[in-house]
Design an enzyme around this catalytic site. Sequence first.
Site, PDB file in Angstrom:
ATOM      1  N   THR A 268       0.868  -1.167   0.000  1.00 36.66           N
ATOM      2  CA  THR A 268       0.000   0.000   0.000  1.00 36.66           C
ATOM      3  C   THR A 268       0.903   1.213   0.000  1.00 36.66           C
ATOM      4  OG1 THR A 268      -1.685  -1.169   1.271  1.00 36.66           O
ATOM      5  CG2 THR A 268      -1.785   1.242   1.289  1.00 36.66           C
ATOM      6  N   VAL A 269       0.681   2.117  -0.939  1.00 33.39           N
ATOM      7  CA  VAL A 269       1.470   3.341  -1.023  1.00 33.39           C
ATOM      8  C   VAL A 269       0.570   4.497  -0.633  1.00 33.39           C
ATOM      9  CG1 VAL A 269       2.762   4.865  -2.543  1.00 33.39           C
ATOM     10  CG2 VAL A 269       2.915   2.393  -2.849  1.00 33.39           C
ATOM     11  N   GLU A 270       0.956   5.221   0.395  1.00 28.54           N
ATOM     12  CA  GLU A 270       0.209   6.399   0.821  1.00 28.54           C
ATOM     13  C   GLU A 270       1.109   7.603   0.659  1.00 28.54           C
ATOM     14  OE1 GLU A 270      -1.520   5.789   4.665  1.00 28.54           O
ATOM     15  OE2 GLU A 270      -2.347   3.853   4.090  1.00 28.54           O
ATOM     16  N   LEU A 271       0.666   8.565  -0.140  1.00 24.19           N
ATOM     17  CA  LEU A 271       1.490   9.716  -0.459  1.00 24.19           C
ATOM     18  C   LEU A 271       1.218  10.916   0.440  1.00 24.19           C
ATOM     19  CD1 LEU A 271       1.243   9.508  -4.340  1.00 24.19           C
ATOM     20  CD2 LEU A 271       3.068   8.658  -2.859  1.00 24.19           C
ATOM     21  N   SER A 272       0.063  10.932   1.085  1.00 22.81           N
ATOM     22  CA  SER A 272      -0.264  12.058   1.966  1.00 22.81           C
ATOM     23  C   SER A 272      -1.307  11.588   2.970  1.00 22.81           C
ATOM     24  CB  SER A 272      -0.801  13.241   1.157  1.00 22.81           C
ATOM     25  OG  SER A 272      -2.106  12.968   0.686  1.00 22.81           O
TER      26      SER A 272
END
Length: 81
Positions: free
Chosen positions: A15-19
């Site tokens: 899971t990639v969370e950028l903000s």
Amino acid sequence: MNDFSYLHTNCFEITVELSCDKFPHASELPAEWENNRESLLLYMEQVHRGIKGVVRDGDTEQGIANAIISVDGINHDVRTG
């Protein structure tokens, strides 16, 4: 779910969370892409690293289902399909 999939299946999910904003407005997406494009593309290139192939019987050349693959230094075996 990511941890369960990794530990109990051959599936490695991320899971990639950028903000902190879970649902950014569409107008913000181009800036998010520009801010993170290079990092994301480099990360995607890394999927081609590692060991790949088919485990085959030495005599018959048939694929071996459920063969256990172990790598020294990595405490996670993988089974063939």
